[in-house]
Scaffold this motif. Structure first.
Motif, short mmCIF file in Angstrom:
data_model
loop_
_atom_site.label_atom_id
_atom_site.label_comp_id
_atom_site.label_asym_id
_atom_site.label_seq_id
_atom_site.Cartn_x
_atom_site.Cartn_y
_atom_site.Cartn_z
N GLU A 10 0.81 -1.22 0.00
CA GLU A 10 0.00 0.00 0.00
C GLU A 10 0.84 1.26 0.00
N GLY A 11 1.94 1.26 0.77
CA GLY A 11 2.79 2.44 0.81
C GLY A 11 3.41 2.75 -0.54
N ASP A 12 3.85 1.72 -1.25
CA ASP A 12 4.45 1.95 -2.56
C ASP A 12 3.39 2.39 -3.58
N ARG A 13 2.20 1.82 -3.50
CA ARG A 13 1.12 2.26 -4.41
C ARG A 13 0.79 3.72 -4.16
N ASN A 14 0.74 4.13 -2.91
CA ASN A 14 0.44 5.53 -2.58
C ASN A 14 1.53 6.44 -3.12
N LEU A 15 2.78 6.01 -3.02
CA LEU A 15 3.88 6.84 -3.52
C LEU A 15 3.76 7.04 -5.03
N LEU B 167 18.57 13.98 -13.01
CA LEU B 167 19.39 12.86 -12.57
C LEU B 167 19.38 12.73 -11.06
N SER B 168 19.35 13.85 -10.37
CA SER B 168 19.26 13.84 -8.90
C SER B 168 17.80 13.95 -8.51
N TRP B 169 17.05 12.88 -8.77
CA TRP B 169 15.61 12.84 -8.56
C TRP B 169 15.34 12.42 -7.12
N GLY B 170 15.12 13.40 -6.26
CA GLY B 170 14.98 13.13 -4.84
C GLY B 170 13.78 12.29 -4.48
N ALA B 171 12.71 12.36 -5.28
CA ALA B 171 11.49 11.61 -4.97
C ALA B 171 11.59 10.14 -5.34
N LEU B 172 12.64 9.76 -6.07
CA LEU B 172 12.78 8.37 -6.49
C LEU B 172 13.35 7.54 -5.34
N PRO B 173 12.62 6.53 -4.88
CA PRO B 173 13.15 5.72 -3.78
C PRO B 173 14.39 4.94 -4.21
N ASP B 174 15.23 4.59 -3.23
CA ASP B 174 16.41 3.79 -3.56
C ASP B 174 16.01 2.33 -3.71
N ARG B 175 17.00 1.47 -3.89
CA ARG B 175 16.70 0.07 -4.21
C ARG B 175 16.25 -0.73 -2.99
N SER B 176 16.11 -0.07 -1.84
CA SER B 176 15.48 -0.76 -0.71
C SER B 176 13.96 -0.83 -0.89
N ARG B 177 13.42 -0.03 -1.83
CA ARG B 177 12.01 -0.11 -2.22
C ARG B 177 11.97 -0.36 -3.73
N PRO B 178 12.43 -1.52 -4.16
CA PRO B 178 12.66 -1.75 -5.59
C PRO B 178 11.41 -1.73 -6.45
N GLY B 179 10.26 -2.18 -5.90
CA GLY B 179 9.04 -2.19 -6.70
C GLY B 179 8.58 -0.78 -7.02
N ALA B 180 8.56 0.07 -6.01
CA ALA B 180 8.16 1.47 -6.22
C ALA B 180 9.14 2.17 -7.16
N ARG B 181 10.42 1.86 -7.01
CA ARG B 181 11.44 2.47 -7.87
C ARG B 181 11.20 2.09 -9.32
N LEU B 182 10.99 0.80 -9.59
CA LEU B 182 10.75 0.36 -10.96
C LEU B 182 9.49 0.97 -11.54
N ALA B 183 8.41 1.00 -10.76
CA ALA B 183 7.15 1.55 -11.26
C ALA B 183 7.29 3.03 -11.61
N LEU B 184 7.96 3.79 -10.76
CA LEU B 184 8.13 5.23 -11.03
C LEU B 184 9.06 5.47 -12.21
N LEU B 185 10.12 4.68 -12.32
CA LEU B 185 10.99 4.82 -13.49
C LEU B 185 10.22 4.48 -14.76
N ALA B 186 9.43 3.41 -14.74
CA ALA B 186 8.64 3.04 -15.93
C ALA B 186 7.68 4.16 -16.32
N ALA B 187 7.16 4.87 -15.34
CA ALA B 187 6.20 5.94 -15.60
C ALA B 187 6.87 7.18 -16.19
N LEU B 188 8.00 7.59 -15.61
CA LEU B 188 8.53 8.92 -15.91
C LEU B 188 9.91 8.93 -16.56
#
Length: 333
Positions: free
Chosen positions: A241-246, A261-282
């Protein structure tokens, strides 16, 4: 020959059955390329593959409006999304329409000489930016809006899939950089591109989709869009749920820009699912092997990765679609 695929190994097309086999058959008949890698890469998730094809078929190929105009709209979206694979593909498809000088003008980065073509290209580019001034008035008849809107939304999705899961080279060795190759490749599918098949065949591949959004009411584009929305958003189940909300909150405020390149809102690889979803989006072109490895678990198959990338890609499509200024024929009558 080097593989065009990144991060997944799709099933061999020769082994396809069911809906996947049916998609390949329609690709051959209506697109002229039976095993187009833009759809092969989705074949680990046949429900997404079928819906993505249906939306492209019902809008770009069978929808109202001339093919050159819709190719320019798709080209503009692909340029805005920084997808060189799709930019090259639409350039070759412009050759297939017979507009050879226009295709080569696009390679040189020129503005089309025809004012209407220039406006359609600018509209396609502007479609990445929610609420952009260039989105109104339409540079095409209002009655053709479902097909044009469906086309650009289709490629906002496909661009992100391609940038996430394919290499940048449209042809081996990047040989499409040669004019003779571009022209020859276009001519090889010219007969298919220059005919307009009947609408509706793409819907046969879908499992009872809804009617779709108001801008596509009464067309086959609407159910195809609804099917892609349903299939792609199913990937939300791969996140907590937290990653979906993000993902949702980030996309709500996205203004169409490419993240720094210095995208502060992008989570690091400790939240890999959210990171992949946001990268795929933007910024799908920034997905790395390390990003995918951080997310992969024994139960995360290629089917899962396609679903996660599709979820992120459609999150951007949904943001773009929700902000489009929509006019209907009724409003202009």
């Amino acid at each position: 020959m080097p593989s065009p695929f990144r991060h997944t190994t799709p099933p061999p097309p020769k082994s396809a059955t069911g809906v996947t086999e049916a998609v390949y058959a329609q690709l051959a008949e209506d697109f002229g390329i039976e095993r187009a890698v833009t759809f092969v890469v989705l074949s680990s998730a046949p429900e997404i593959m079928a819906a993505a094809w249906a939306l492209m078929r019902e809008s770009l190929i069978a929808g109202d409006g001339d093919r050159t105009g819709k190719e320019l709209a798709a080209l503009g979206a692909s340029q805005a999304n920084r997808c060189p694979f799709c930019v090259d593909a639409h350039t070759m498809l412009l050759h297939a329409t017979g507009d050879h000088s226009l295709a080569e003008a696009m390679v040189r980065g020129e503005t089309p000489a025809d004012e209407r073509h220039a406006r359609v290209l600018a509209w396609g580019r502007a479609s990445r930016t929610p609420g952009a001034a260039e989105l109104t008035p339409y540079p095409f008849p209002v009655g053709h809006a479902p097909a044009y809107i469906g086309t650009v939304l289709s490629f906002h999705f496909i661009n992100r899939i391609v940038s996430s899961l394919l290499t940048e080279n449209l042809l081996p060795g990047n040989i499409q950089r040669f004019r003779a190759v571009r022209s020859l490749a276009g001519r090889s599918v010219a007969r298919t591109v220059r005919r307009r098949p009947p609408a509706g065949a793409g819907l046969i591949l879908l499992d009872d989709p809804g009617p779709g959004p108001d801008w596509a009411q009464g067309t086959t584009v609407g159910p195809a869009y609804a099917a892609l929305r349903d299939a792609a958003t199913a990937g939300a189940g791969l996140l907590d749920e937290g990653d979906r909300n993000l993902v949702r909150e980030t996309l709500q405020t996205w203004d169409g820009t490419h993240p720094p390149l210095s995208w502060g809102a992008l989570p690091d690889r400790s939240r890999p699912g959210a990171r992949l979803a946001l990268l795929a989006a933007l910024a799908p072109y920034r997905i790395t092997d390390e990003d995918v490895r951080a997310w992969r678990k024994p139960n995360h198959t290629d089917h899962c990765l396609v679903h996660l990338v599709a979820y992120g890609a459609f999150a951007a499509v949904d943001r773009i679609e929700s902000a489009l200024p929509v006019r209907t024929v009724k409003e202009t009558s």
